[in-house]
Write a protein that holds these residues in place. Structure first.
Motif, PDB file in Angstrom:
ATOM      1  N   ASN A 179       0.841  -1.186   0.000  1.00 12.64           N
ATOM      2  CA  ASN A 179       0.000   0.000   0.000  1.00 12.64           C
ATOM      3  C   ASN A 179       0.884   1.247   0.000  1.00 12.64           C
ATOM      4  N   PRO A 180       0.839   2.048  -1.055  1.00 11.07           N
ATOM      5  CA  PRO A 180       1.686   3.249  -1.126  1.00 11.07           C
ATOM      6  C   PRO A 180       1.500   4.209   0.051  1.00 11.07           C
ATOM      7  N   ALA A 181       0.373   4.125   0.766  1.00 15.76           N
ATOM      8  CA  ALA A 181       0.169   4.986   1.938  1.00 15.76           C
ATOM      9  C   ALA A 181       1.206   4.692   3.022  1.00 15.76           C
ATOM     10  N   PHE A 182       1.837   3.510   2.969  1.00 15.87           N
ATOM     11  CA  PHE A 182       2.850   3.147   3.962  1.00 15.87           C
ATOM     12  C   PHE A 182       4.277   3.423   3.485  1.00 15.87           C
ATOM     13  N   PHE A 183       4.438   3.972   2.288  1.00 19.18           N
ATOM     14  CA  PHE A 183       5.772   4.321   1.788  1.00 19.18           C
ATOM     15  C   PHE A 183       6.323   5.506   2.578  1.00 19.18           C
ATOM     16  N   ASN A 184       7.651   5.569   2.659  1.00 18.03           N
ATOM     17  CA  ASN A 184       8.361   6.718   3.241  1.00 18.03           C
ATOM     18  C   ASN A 184       7.986   6.990   4.694  1.00 18.03           C
ATOM     19  N   LYS A 185       7.732   5.934   5.450  1.00 18.81           N
ATOM     20  CA  LYS A 185       7.401   6.082   6.864  1.00 18.81           C
ATOM     21  C   LYS A 185       8.337   5.263   7.757  1.00 18.81           C
ATOM     22  N   THR A 238      12.127  -0.210   6.383  1.00 22.57           N
ATOM     23  CA  THR A 238      13.367  -0.439   7.120  1.00 22.57           C
ATOM     24  C   THR A 238      13.117  -1.395   8.277  1.00 22.57           C
ATOM     25  N   LEU A 239      12.031  -1.191   9.004  1.00 24.39           N
ATOM     26  CA  LEU A 239      11.704  -2.083  10.123  1.00 24.39           C
ATOM     27  C   LEU A 239      11.463  -3.509   9.653  1.00 24.39           C
ATOM     28  N   MET A 240      10.715  -3.663   8.557  1.00 22.47           N
ATOM     29  CA  MET A 240      10.406  -5.022   8.114  1.00 22.47           C
ATOM     30  C   MET A 240      11.651  -5.725   7.592  1.00 22.47           C
ATOM     31  N   VAL A 241      12.543  -5.002   6.898  1.00 24.16           N
ATOM     32  CA  VAL A 241      13.768  -5.640   6.403  1.00 24.16           C
ATOM     33  C   VAL A 241      14.686  -6.000   7.571  1.00 24.16           C
ATOM     34  N   LYS A 242      14.824  -5.115   8.551  1.00 23.80           N
ATOM     35  CA  LYS A 242      15.665  -5.429   9.719  1.00 23.80           C
ATOM     36  C   LYS A 242      15.135  -6.650  10.460  1.00 23.80           C
ATOM     37  N   ASP A 243      13.820  -6.732  10.657  1.00 24.05           N
ATOM     38  CA  ASP A 243      13.237  -7.907  11.320  1.00 24.05           C
ATOM     39  C   ASP A 243      13.490  -9.174  10.505  1.00 24.05           C
ATOM     40  N   PHE A 244      13.384  -9.066   9.191  1.00 19.47           N
ATOM     41  CA  PHE A 244      13.608 -10.225   8.325  1.00 19.47           C
ATOM     42  C   PHE A 244      15.067 -10.668   8.395  1.00 19.47           C
ATOM     43  N   ILE A 254      16.907   1.444  -2.170  1.00 19.74           N
ATOM     44  CA  ILE A 254      18.347   1.409  -1.909  1.00 19.74           C
ATOM     45  C   ILE A 254      18.670   2.119  -0.594  1.00 19.74           C
ATOM     46  N   ARG A 255      18.055   3.273  -0.347  1.00 21.90           N
ATOM     47  CA  ARG A 255      18.258   3.972   0.939  1.00 21.90           C
ATOM     48  C   ARG A 255      17.825   3.092   2.101  1.00 21.90           C
ATOM     49  N   CYS A 256      16.683   2.431   1.948  1.00 21.15           N
ATOM     50  CA  CYS A 256      16.185   1.525   2.986  1.00 21.15           C
ATOM     51  C   CYS A 256      17.212   0.429   3.263  1.00 21.15           C
ATOM     52  N   TYR A 257      17.692  -0.213   2.221  1.00 17.34           N
ATOM     53  CA  TYR A 257      18.627  -1.322   2.385  1.00 17.34           C
ATOM     54  C   TYR A 257      19.933  -0.854   3.014  1.00 17.34           C
ATOM     55  N   GLU A 258      20.407   0.312   2.640  1.00 15.69           N
ATOM     56  CA  GLU A 258      21.628   0.832   3.247  1.00 15.69           C
ATOM     57  C   GLU A 258      21.422   1.115   4.740  1.00 15.69           C
ATOM     58  N   LYS A 259      20.255   1.625   5.116  1.00 13.15           N
ATOM     59  CA  LYS A 259      19.939   1.842   6.537  1.00 13.15           C
ATOM     60  C   LYS A 259      19.958   0.528   7.310  1.00 13.15           C
ATOM     61  N   CYS A 260      19.642  -0.562   6.627  1.00 19.88           N
ATOM     62  CA  CYS A 260      19.598  -1.883   7.255  1.00 19.88           C
ATOM     63  C   CYS A 260      20.966  -2.557   7.294  1.00 19.88           C
ATOM     64  N   GLY A 261      21.981  -1.947   6.699  1.00 22.97           N
ATOM     65  CA  GLY A 261      23.325  -2.511   6.729  1.00 22.97           C
ATOM     66  C   GLY A 261      23.790  -3.158   5.443  1.00 22.97           C
ATOM     67  N   ASP A 263      23.595  -6.127 -16.713  1.00 16.42           N
ATOM     68  CA  ASP A 263      23.959  -5.062 -17.653  1.00 16.42           C
ATOM     69  C   ASP A 263      23.831  -3.673 -17.041  1.00 16.42           C
ATOM     70  N   GLY A 264      24.131  -3.570 -15.745  1.00 17.60           N
ATOM     71  CA  GLY A 264      24.125  -2.279 -15.070  1.00 17.60           C
ATOM     72  C   GLY A 264      22.753  -1.802 -14.622  1.00 17.60           C
ATOM     73  N   LYS A 265      21.721  -2.644 -14.746  1.00 17.92           N
ATOM     74  CA  LYS A 265      20.360  -2.241 -14.390  1.00 17.92           C
ATOM     75  C   LYS A 265      20.065  -2.353 -12.895  1.00 17.92           C
ATOM     76  N   ASN A 266      20.832  -3.221 -12.203  1.00 21.08           N
ATOM     77  CA  ASN A 266      20.574  -3.487 -10.795  1.00 21.08           C
ATOM     78  C   ASN A 266      21.862  -3.379  -9.980  1.00 21.08           C
ATOM     79  N   TRP A 267      21.699  -3.040  -8.707  1.00 21.09           N
ATOM     80  CA  TRP A 267      22.805  -3.127  -7.763  1.00 21.09           C
ATOM     81  C   TRP A 267      22.751  -4.487  -7.094  1.00 21.09           C
ATOM     82  N   LEU A 268      23.883  -5.170  -7.023  1.00 23.26           N
ATOM     83  CA  LEU A 268      23.994  -6.327  -6.149  1.00 23.26           C
ATOM     84  C   LEU A 268      24.389  -5.762  -4.795  1.00 23.26           C
ATOM     85  N   MET A 269      23.536  -5.995  -3.800  1.00 18.07           N
ATOM     86  CA  MET A 269      23.792  -5.495  -2.461  1.00 18.07           C
ATOM     87  C   MET A 269      23.860  -6.672  -1.503  1.00 18.07           C
TER      88      MET A 269
END
Length: 153
Positions: free
Chosen positions: A85-91, A95-101, A125-132, A141-147
């Protein structure tokens, strides 16, 4: 899931904006994962008992693990996720769900966790960097970051 996978904001980076999912397509794709017939482990994310997103993890294939430069002795899990749900974006919820996962995957003796967001998906990408996670290199072909996230952090 069908509603989420018919939302332009979700499909922009998780699918194809020109091909929203029908309920039949969701059942066909995700049913075998739920039933354990496909080695991809799906989860519905809830917030205050309300379904808000999706996450999954899977063991990298030997081919992909080798391509990414990981010894086969390591347990390397790939993950995918989205908030439905886009209403939950940018809140900060992503970050919380990725850290818990990541905590969940660490408990499963995972050595590394990888993901490959599109280069243009700056919010994720910002979210993932916040998670470590750290950017290793561009792939597809340069379309994605391997993180990568190392569970020994």
């Amino acid at each position: 899931m069908a509603k989420w996978l018919s939302t332009r904001e979700v499909l922009e980076f998780y699918g194809d904006v020109n091909s929203p999912f029908t309920i039949q397509q969701v059942i066909k794709k995700y049913g075998p994962r739920i039933d354990g017939h496909v080695p991809i482990h799906p989860y519905i994310v809830e917030r205050n008992s309300e379904p808000i997103g999706f996450m999954q993890h899977y063991q990298l294939t030997e081919e992909v693990q080798t391509e990414y430069g990981y010894p086969l002795a390591l347990n390397v899990q790939g993950i995918d996720q989205f908030i439905g749900n886009p209403a939950f974006f940018n809140k900060g919820i992503g970050t919380l769900m990725v850290k818990d996962f990541l905590n969940h995957l660490s408990a499963l003796s995972t050595d590394r966790v990888v993901l490959d967001p599109e280069v243009s998906n700056l919010r994720a990408i910002r979210c993932y960097e916040k998670c470590g996670f750290v950017k290793l290199r561009k792939v597809n072909d340069g379309k994605n970051w391997l993180m990568e996230f190392s569970t020994s952090q």
